[in-house]
Scaffold this motif. Structure first.
Motif, PDB file in Angstrom:
ATOM      1  N   ASN A  55       8.954   2.176  14.250  1.00 17.73           N
ATOM      2  CA  ASN A  55       8.966   3.585  14.614  1.00 17.73           C
ATOM      3  C   ASN A  55       7.992   4.421  13.796  1.00 17.73           C
ATOM      4  O   ASN A  55       7.940   5.641  13.945  1.00 17.73           O
ATOM      5  N   LYS A  56       7.210   3.795  12.925  1.00 14.88           N
ATOM      6  CA  LYS A  56       6.283   4.521  12.069  1.00 14.88           C
ATOM      7  C   LYS A  56       4.859   4.397  12.595  1.00 14.88           C
ATOM      8  O   LYS A  56       4.477   3.371  13.138  1.00 14.88           O
ATOM      9  N   TYR A  70       0.849  -1.191   0.000  1.00 16.33           N
ATOM     10  CA  TYR A  70       0.000   0.000   0.000  1.00 16.33           C
ATOM     11  C   TYR A  70       0.884   1.240   0.000  1.00 16.33           C
ATOM     12  O   TYR A  70       1.767   1.383   0.852  1.00 16.33           O
ATOM     13  N   GLU A  71       0.650   2.128  -0.956  1.00 13.59           N
ATOM     14  CA  GLU A  71       1.372   3.393  -1.039  1.00 13.59           C
ATOM     15  C   GLU A  71       0.518   4.495  -0.434  1.00 13.59           C
ATOM     16  O   GLU A  71      -0.638   4.677  -0.837  1.00 13.59           O
ATOM     17  N   LYS A  72       1.061   5.211   0.512  1.00 11.60           N
ATOM     18  CA  LYS A  72       0.292   6.263   1.173  1.00 11.60           C
ATOM     19  C   LYS A  72       0.078   7.439   0.225  1.00 11.60           C
ATOM     20  O   LYS A  72       0.901   7.716  -0.653  1.00 11.60           O
ATOM     21  N   SER A  73      -1.037   8.134   0.434  1.00  7.27           N
ATOM     22  CA  SER A  73      -1.386   9.276  -0.404  1.00  7.27           C
ATOM     23  C   SER A  73      -1.374  10.594   0.356  1.00  7.27           C
ATOM     24  O   SER A  73      -1.644  11.639  -0.227  1.00  7.27           O
ATOM     25  N   SER A  74      -1.075  10.556   1.653  1.00  6.27           N
ATOM     26  CA  SER A  74      -0.982  11.785   2.451  1.00  6.27           C
ATOM     27  C   SER A  74      -0.004  11.556   3.598  1.00  6.27           C
ATOM     28  O   SER A  74       0.367  10.424   3.899  1.00  6.27           O
ATOM     29  N   MET A  75       0.397  12.643   4.230  1.00  2.00           N
ATOM     30  CA  MET A  75       1.382  12.559   5.310  1.00  2.00           C
ATOM     31  C   MET A  75       0.829  11.826   6.524  1.00  2.00           C
ATOM     32  O   MET A  75       1.592  11.274   7.319  1.00  2.00           O
ATOM     33  N   SER A  76      -0.490  11.822   6.693  1.00  2.00           N
ATOM     34  CA  SER A  76      -1.074  11.178   7.872  1.00  2.00           C
ATOM     35  C   SER A  76      -1.196   9.669   7.717  1.00  2.00           C
ATOM     36  O   SER A  76      -1.498   8.979   8.680  1.00  2.00           O
ATOM     37  N   GLU A  77      -0.958   9.159   6.507  1.00  2.00           N
ATOM     38  CA  GLU A  77      -1.068   7.726   6.264  1.00  2.00           C
ATOM     39  C   GLU A  77       0.293   7.050   6.406  1.00  2.00           C
ATOM     40  O   GLU A  77       1.317   7.707   6.564  1.00  2.00           O
ATOM     41  N   MET A  78       0.290   5.716   6.346  1.00  2.00           N
ATOM     42  CA  MET A  78       1.513   4.933   6.488  1.00  2.00           C
ATOM     43  C   MET A  78       1.564   3.898   5.370  1.00  2.00           C
ATOM     44  O   MET A  78       0.580   3.201   5.121  1.00  2.00           O
ATOM     45  N   ALA A  79       2.701   3.816   4.687  1.00  2.00           N
ATOM     46  CA  ALA A  79       2.879   2.851   3.611  1.00  2.00           C
ATOM     47  C   ALA A  79       3.117   1.458   4.197  1.00  2.00           C
ATOM     48  O   ALA A  79       3.663   1.308   5.292  1.00  2.00           O
ATOM     49  N   LEU A  80       2.699   0.441   3.449  1.00  2.00           N
ATOM     50  CA  LEU A  80       2.842  -0.938   3.889  1.00  2.00           C
ATOM     51  C   LEU A  80       3.437  -1.791   2.773  1.00  2.00           C
ATOM     52  O   LEU A  80       3.272  -1.496   1.591  1.00  2.00           O
TER      53      LEU A  80
END
Length: 388
Positions: free
Chosen positions: A200-201, A167-177
């Protein structure tokens, strides 16, 4: 561009950390005017120093000149040694303090001192840790804490979920996986976005990309309610998949099944389908939390995730759209039949009961008393001692 200011501050709980030494930090969910949400971590000593400077900046509002003019809330000084008990007991006071602070006049609540203190720092996103020391323990504030601020939970073991795809995040508040990542879920929101932490994320992740480790089924997922619960559409949505519904703002619908991934099964007239829960608001409610998320995109559905791989042999139990439609139609027909036959039902019951009144009712059979040997062989010591 307008200056940033804080709309709401919510105390989530606190963490017990062990590096560089044992200490406690409070977790705050800060909601900004651009609809972004950030989680920040602050020690109580930091909060108290912030409070002292705020009082110096506004001596009239802090009551230093005249106590009757005080509007800045009180905050007790930290103790010489802050243990876990004092950290827990202080949560109610901090929750009230943050609520009052945000609702003060704009010259105070939107001043640079307040805005700067609650901005995200580097250590909020990447806290200093040591792999040789155990991970922080998380203690969350209960959902009904506004009604009972003194009712604080004990330690909560965070649930671990696995990512089924990248999963690629689309905003700073999200987290990539990455597929296979193991994350701890801090908060599950009904809108389908879950707040998770990975080493740490920390950030928001679509629930559709996560699966529980113990099985493919979600135990928190309640059964369908074919009677339906009345909701109002707060934001229009055009269906992308065949099993979704296209609705306009202001439409009234009935929610049949509330799913954890944020896509609820709803009924409009006799048509059923999926719709983003974050665009719905319960009928009769005002200033719902969902209305604050209207400008945010809906989370992806699991059926749209490509290359999703589960570790479980059996997939999640899913109800087909046809089953939802058939059961919903059956419920509507049963309601119509109940209303149409309500007048004749009483007569039918009387006619059926009249001949039964003349018949003798069968008495239940009394089981034989067990023998002494059977009691000695099969019963507990407490029971067989009574027959000796």
């Amino acid at each position: 561009m307008a200056d940033a200011f804080i709309r709401h501050i919510e105390l989530l709980g606190y963490e017990k950390r062990f590096f560089p030494s044992q200490h406690y930090v409070y977790m705050f969910l800060v909601k900004w005017n651009d609809l972004s949400e950030k989680v920040v971590y602050r020690r109580f000593t930091e909060i108290y120093e912030f409070h002292k400077v705020l009082k110096e900046m506004f001596p009239i509002e802090s009551g230093d000149i005249n106590t009757e003019n005080r509007i800045i809330p009180h905050l007790p000084a930290p103790k010489w040694f802050d243990g876990q008990r004092s950290t827990e007991n202080r949560q109610g006071t901090l929750a009230e303090y943050c609520y009052t602070l945000v609702n003060l006049p704009h010259k105070i609540s939107r001043c640079l001192h307040v805005v700067s203190f609650f901005k995200v720092r580097h250590d909020d996103m990447n806290p200093v840790t040591d792999s040789q020391i155990k991970k922080p323990e998380v203690f969350l504030l209960p959902k009904d804490s506004k009604q009972s601020l003194t009712d604080i939970t004990g330690p909560i073991v965070l649930q671990t979920y696995r990512a089924i795809a990248d999963y690629e995040k689309s905003s700073m508040s999200e987290m990539a996986l990455k597929a296979g990542d193991m994350v701890d879920v801090v908060e599950k929101s009904e809108n389908g976005w879950w707040f998770c932490q990975l080493k740490n994320k920390r950030g928001w992740v679509p629930a559709a990309y996560l699966e529980p480790m113990d099985g493919p089924d979600e135990s928190e997922e309640q059964e369908p309610n074919y009677a339906g619960e009345s909701y109002v559409v707060q934001k229009s949505y055009t269906a992308v998949e065949e099993d979704e519904l296209t609705l306009k703002e202001g439409d009234t619908i009935e929610v049949i099944h509330k799913l954890l991934d944020g896509w609820w099964v709803i009924r409009k007239d006799e048509t059923t389908g999926y719709y983003p829960s974050m665009y719905l608001q319960k009928a009769g409610e005002v200033n719902s939390v969902k209305s604050e998320l209207r400008n945010r995109s809906a989370p992806p559905r699991r059926s749209t995730i490509r290359n999703a791989k589960s570790i479980h042999k059996q997939g999640r139990k899913q109800i087909s759209p046809e089953t939802y439609r058939r059961n919903s139609k059956k419920y509507i027909q049963s309601q119509w039949n109940m209303q149409g036959n309500s007048q004749n039902k009483a007569n039918v019951i009387i006619e059926k009961n009249e001949p039964q009144d003349n018949k003798a009712k069968a008495q239940p059979a009394v089981p034989p008393r067990p023998s002494k040997d059977l009691i000695l062989n099969r019963c507990t010591e407490r029971t067989w001692r009574k027959i000796l």
